[in-house]
Enzyme design. Structure first.
Site, mmCIF file in Angstrom:
data_model
loop_
_atom_site.group_PDB
_atom_site.id
_atom_site.type_symbol
_atom_site.label_atom_id
_atom_site.label_comp_id
_atom_site.label_asym_id
_atom_site.label_seq_id
_atom_site.Cartn_x
_atom_site.Cartn_y
_atom_site.Cartn_z
ATOM 1 N N TYR A 190 -2.658 -5.469 2.276
ATOM 2 C CA TYR A 190 -3.661 -4.518 2.151
ATOM 3 C C TYR A 190 -5.095 -5.110 2.363
ATOM 4 O O TYR A 190 -5.355 -6.149 1.981
ATOM 5 C CB TYR A 190 -3.527 -3.961 0.636
ATOM 6 N N HIS A 202 -3.936 1.751 1.634
ATOM 7 C CA HIS A 202 -2.721 2.120 2.345
ATOM 8 C C HIS A 202 -2.450 0.336 2.998
ATOM 9 O O HIS A 202 -3.588 -0.218 3.306
ATOM 10 C CB HIS A 202 -2.161 2.962 3.198
ATOM 11 N N LYS A 258 1.929 1.136 10.789
ATOM 12 C CA LYS A 258 1.403 -0.110 10.360
ATOM 13 C C LYS A 258 1.619 -1.150 11.424
ATOM 14 O O LYS A 258 2.508 -1.005 12.373
ATOM 15 C CB LYS A 258 2.317 -0.627 8.892
#
Length: 305
Positions: free
Chosen positions: A242, A250, A281
């Site tokens: 993070y 997020h 991601k």
């Protein structure tokens, strides 16, 4: 010094101040795994203890701000130990605390009952009066109810024959209904032994393990770069990375620790790449060189134009 309790390869922090300090001062998140004292049958909101990853606990220990502890192995209580004066004093103190708690609960329950009866007395009297009026009045008077003092023709309210003192004397609070306090932290610190995290043991089996050493070096390198790191098991990785506190951000990366010379099949590369794309991601393949340098390879799925 932050106290971390090791138990069969898991690390727990039981003190609330230590848990807050770990997050605010050292950017170590951990995971709350305990039930709330007043809501033990739900798992939406959890409480202490705070469980740390092995890498999180080792990082704090290497920084010198925490120590790993374990409780010594307990043995069955023998007859000689049961007669020890210190043991008898501890039992007597516990029984005294239980008795004081019971007497306090009896007092509070009596006050609550008295207040409840006071709020319901007028309503009960009015209901009884209406019932007597429907039955003709005189036939049901006299045994348990008495007219209030004054002119019978001017007052219609009635009061119960039982006095508040009678209600209090007849009230019984059973010991089976007594609430027992379950502390979330030891009220008195017991015997503890320090755990050497450099060596493998039952409480800390990670010392010297190659996989743990690789994961720790990756974790430490990411932490030194200013990131917050948590477990990445829910996304199929080793860590989630993070840019700030997970309560506000997020995760940007899924870190997957891979030995330097271990070959990866094309299917594995495609699967982790697609996984990272589906959850928005970037996948980081993390490896450690022989000199301790951490190398990162990022994977992002790119469609055909």
């Amino acid at each position: 010094m932050i106290r971390i309790h090791a138990l069969e390869g898991r690390a727990f922090v039981w003190n609330a101040d230590d848990a807050q300090r770990i997050r605010e001062e050292h950017r170590v998140v951990g995971t709350l795994v305990g039930a709330l004292a007043r809501k033990p049958r739900q798992n939406v909101r959890l409480g202490l203890p705070l469980q740390l990853l092995p890498e999180e606990a080792r990082l704090l220990a290497e920084m010198g701000v925490a120590t790993l502890l374990k409780n010594p192995t307990s043995h069955p209580l023998t007859e000689e130990a049961g007669q020890d004066p210190s043991f008898l004093e501890a039992v007597a103190a516990y029984q005294k605390d239980q008795e004081e708690s019971y007497q306090e609960q009896v007092r509070l329950a009596g006050e609550q009952r008295k207040a409840l009866m006071g709020t319901l007395a007028e309503r009960i009297a009015q209901g009884r009066a209406k019932k007597r009026q429907r039955k003709g009045g005189e036939a049901v008077r006299g045994k348990k109810w008495m007219l209030q003092e004054g002119d019978d023709t001017e007052k219609s309210h009635l009061e119960p024959a039982s006095k508040p003192a009678d209600l209090e004397s007849s009230f019984v609070f059973p010991r089976e209904a007594m609430m027992v306090q379950l502390p979330t932290e030891r009220t008195q610190r017991g015997q503890e032994e320090e755990v050497d995290w450099h060596l493998p043991s039952k409480e800390w089996p990670y010392g010297g393990q190659p996989e743990h050493e690789m994961r720790f070096q990756v974790f430490q390198n990411l932490w030194e770069r200013g990131y917050y790191i948590t477990s990445g098991s829910k996304f199929g990785g080793d860590f989630l990375v993070y840019p700030g506190d997970p309560m506000r951000f997020h995760a940007h990366f899924i870190a997957l620790c891979v030995p330097r010379d271990t070959p990866l099949s094309l299917c594995d590369i495609i699967s982790v790449g697609r996984l990272g794309t589906s959850v928005k991601k970037t996948v980081l393949l993390c490896s450690v060189d022989q000199d301790g340098t951490v190398a990162y390879t990022s994977l992002q799925w790119s469609g055909m134009q």
